[in-house]
Design a protein around this motif. Structure first.
Motif, PDB file in Angstrom:
ATOM      1  N   ALA A  32       8.135  -5.869  -7.013  1.00 54.93           N
ATOM      2  CA  ALA A  32       7.002  -6.041  -7.927  1.00 54.93           C
ATOM      3  C   ALA A  32       5.902  -6.908  -7.340  1.00 54.93           C
ATOM      4  N   SER A  33       6.258  -8.042  -6.746  1.00 56.06           N
ATOM      5  CA  SER A  33       5.244  -8.948  -6.211  1.00 56.06           C
ATOM      6  C   SER A  33       4.477  -8.305  -5.062  1.00 56.06           C
ATOM      7  N   GLU A  36       1.988  -5.670  -6.194  1.00 60.04           N
ATOM      8  CA  GLU A  36       0.745  -6.203  -6.726  1.00 60.04           C
ATOM      9  C   GLU A  36      -0.169  -6.733  -5.627  1.00 60.04           C
ATOM     10  N   ASP A  84       8.943  -5.547 -14.004  1.00 57.04           N
ATOM     11  CA  ASP A  84       7.536  -5.331 -13.657  1.00 57.04           C
ATOM     12  C   ASP A  84       6.807  -4.963 -14.943  1.00 57.04           C
TER      13      ASP A  84
END
Length: 416
Positions: A32-33, A36, A84
């Motif tokens: 998820a990080s 992004e 997420d």
């Protein structure tokens, strides 16, 4: 196909329902990080969920789905948001459209849509007009086109805030028929010439929800996919809001997990700290505990609101079958709207403040862009800015003092 859905005796056990999806959630959380930071849209992650049956959670088991109740659906959306939050919000329109088809009159049209959901087809959102359009006006039009044969229409218009549309097979599009003037939901196939999707949402949070501009230029829509807006499921506004509550609750849980991991690994401390070991410092542990408690409260709010939605869903079926009056159905819908509004007023500041407070557990290193921990606050702050909660607080107060029921339909646009 069956019109009877999800009775209390037939809903599946939650852990059994969630088990196939939890490994997918873990993979989603792991990336998820990075997604992004690189602005990589989660096409593969959303498709994996769809292929595993996530989009058919609410479809009855008898019709090939998973038979989830609304409390179960929203608990899973909260778990997904903890992995997420962008993906939970990207699926918001899909589950609203599924809900609408679940309470629709039985028949071939309803059956066709339930079959599409079971096959993994997803629906995106395309409601909000672009620019200074007056509140209540609809510029997107659907028009009959004789060249397409009987029942063929063309749709033209531009929509913003098209959350999830980039990932979708169909677009739930609010439009107006030029031949009758009736407001409709046009379910438009997204994979055709004349439909374009822009990833031009520029918010500082929820950056990979696939939100942006959808444009229709003489795109084709069949008459059987034009649904009178007045027949839309009556608890839709509450439903949309509770998805955002799940996004907020999941964001807090995600922050609790990641900040706790950072605290556990941290070796540095301060000369004036309460403990020489950071992970044993009682003040730091208190901060993480307070974030966790906010996550618990968020989950409780989502669950309470989801049960109100479940009552509204059952009321819709009961009213269609003549078991309760329309007036009674509307009373139950009003309670669902109230639950979603009170939940929003309570959870929005709770989540945003808890996520800001989480940074107190890590000192200056918490602000590292490499750690990207600030995305949780940004995502919650962005989700919390939808359908402004300050208006909801006023409306809840007006109901308490003056008995005024909350509005069942919201719109945005320029003042007339």
């Amino acid at each position: 196909m069956s019109q009877q859905t999800n009775t209390r005796d037939a809903v599946v056990d939650y852990d059994r329902l969630a088990a196939p999806f939890r490994p997918i959630f873990e993979r989603i959380a792991a990336g998820a990080s990075a997604r992004e930071k690189d602005h990589r849209l989660p096409h593969e992650e959303i498709r994996e969920l769809a292929q595993a049956g996530f989009g058919a959670l609410r479809v009855p088991v008898a019709d090939g789905g998973l038979g989830a109740s609304l409390p179960q659906l929203f608990a899973l959306l909260t778990e997904l948001a903890a992995a997420d939050s962008n993906i939970s919000q990207a699926l918001r329109a899909h589950f609203a459209f599924v809900e609408d088809r679940l309470v629709a009159a039985p028949g071939p049209g309803r059956d066709t849509w339930l079959g599409r959901f079971v096959r993994g087809e997803l629906v995106g959102n395309s409601w909000t007009e672009v620019g200074s359009v007056a509140v209540g006006d609809v510029l997107t039009k659907v028009s009959p086109d004789a060249s397409l044969g009987r029942g063929g229409f063309r749709i033209n218009g531009t929509k913003y805030y098209s959350t999830g549309s980039i990932y979708a097979d169909w677009l739930d599009t609010y439009a107006e028929r030029t031949d009758t003037g009736v407001r409709v939901i046009a379910a438009v196939s997204s994979r055709q010439p004349g439909v374009t999707h822009g990833d031009d949402w520029d918010g500082f949070g929820q950056q990979t929800t696939g939100t942006g501009t959808s444009t229709f230029r003489n795109a084709v829509v069949e008459e059987e996919n034009l649904i009178d807006f007045d027949t839309r499921f009556k608890y839709q506004t509450a439903f949309y809001q509770v998805v955002l509550l799940a996004v907020l609750a999941g964001s807090v849980r995600a922050a609790e997990r990641e900040f706790a991991d950072e605290v556990r690994r941290r070796s540095r401390t301060f000369s004036h700290a309460a403990s020489p070991v950071w992970r044993e410092d009682p003040q730091i542990l208190q901060v993480i505990g307070e974030v966790g408690a906010a996550g618990f409260a968020g989950e409780a709010i989502v669950e309470k609101a989801a049960h109100a939605l479940e009552s509204a869903y059952r009321a819709a079926l009961d009213a269609r079958a003549g078991r309760i009056s329309t007036e009674r159905e509307e009373e139950i819908n009003d309670l669902a709207e109230l639950a979603s509004a009170e939940g929003q007023v309570a959870l929005t500041p709770l989540a945003v403040n808890a996520l800001s407070h989480a940074f107190d557990a890590l000192a200056a290193s918490a602000t590292s862009t490499a750690k990207n921990l600030d995305r949780h606050w940004r995502n919650a702050r962005t989700a919390g800015n939808h359908n402004p909660w300050v208006y909801k607080a006023r409306l809840v107060g007006d109901r308490s003092v003056n008995g005024t029921e909350l509005p069942r339909v919201w719109a945005i646009g320029a003042a007339k």
